[in-house]
Scaffold this active site. Structure first.
Site, PDB file in Angstrom:
ATOM      1  N   ARG A  59      56.024 -10.864  11.449  1.00 54.91           N
ATOM      2  CA  ARG A  59      57.140 -10.549  12.353  1.00 54.91           C
ATOM      3  C   ARG A  59      56.823 -10.880  13.808  1.00 54.91           C
ATOM      4  O   ARG A  59      57.736 -11.106  14.600  1.00 54.91           O
ATOM      5  CB  ARG A  59      57.583  -9.103  12.153  1.00 54.91           C
ATOM      6  N   GLU A  96      45.809   0.854   8.607  1.00 57.27           N
ATOM      7  CA  GLU A  96      45.993   2.237   8.204  1.00 57.27           C
ATOM      8  C   GLU A  96      46.004   2.386   6.686  1.00 57.27           C
ATOM      9  O   GLU A  96      45.763   3.453   6.163  1.00 57.27           O
ATOM     10  CB  GLU A  96      47.267   2.839   8.826  1.00 57.27           C
TER      11      GLU A  96
END
Length: 171
Positions: A59, A96
């Site tokens: 993105r 994460e």
């Protein structure tokens, strides 16, 4: 920024349970909102000595290439492994929910280049920090980092230390 915020939808439990994914596809589907987003991303950097824009897969390519085009600057893609055809430099890092690697062509930047780093989201800061490390490993300087969305509760800014950060929307 409410106009932008209203175009970002939450997708619960993606990519794994407990994660609330911030989906920007409604934002990029609307040309007027996409244009506003790009102009807000680049606004603080109009009079800066930036020589190129870099964006992280995937993105970051959307916003980074549009910012580069608006500024009349080169765009450098920071890619996942195995996607670039020429000799590359790489940086690996933790996410994460896993680990990843970014690559760039060894000739992506020139000595003295001042880079504006663009991505859609700043979460824990792992991808952004690795991107800064890769840019600097290739001999350029990170002038600033700009994000459409910043998840403040994950404290990604801490990973980026003294880098200048510009985020449009905070959650």
């Amino acid at each position: 920024m409410d106009r932008l915020r209203n175009k970002i939808r939450d997708i619960p439990d993606f990519p794994k349970p407990g994660i609330v994914f911030k989906d920007i596809t409604p934002l990029i589907k609307d040309p007027a909102t996409l244009r506003l987003t790009v102009h807000q991303l680049l606004q603080p950097f109009l009079c800066r000595n930036i020589t190129a824009v870099a964006g992280m897969e995937a993105r970051g390519f959307i916003f980074g290439s549009l910012v580069a085009w608006e500024l009349g600057l080169p765009f450098v893609p920071l890619r996942k492994p195995g996607k670039l055809p020429y000799e590359v430099e790489s940086v690996s890092y933790d996410l994460e929910y896993g680990s990843a690697t970014l690559e760039a062509h060894i000739d992506a930047f020139n000595a003295g280049d001042r880079i504006l780093l663009i991505d859609d989201l700043l979460a824990t800061g792992g991808t952004a920090k690795a991107s800064c490390d890769l840019v600097e490993k290739l001999g350029a300087t990170v002038e600033a980092c700009a994000f459409v969305v910043e998840l403040d509760f994950l404290q990604g800014r801490k990973q980026l230390g003294n880098y200048e950060i510009h985020s449009l929307i905070h959650f």
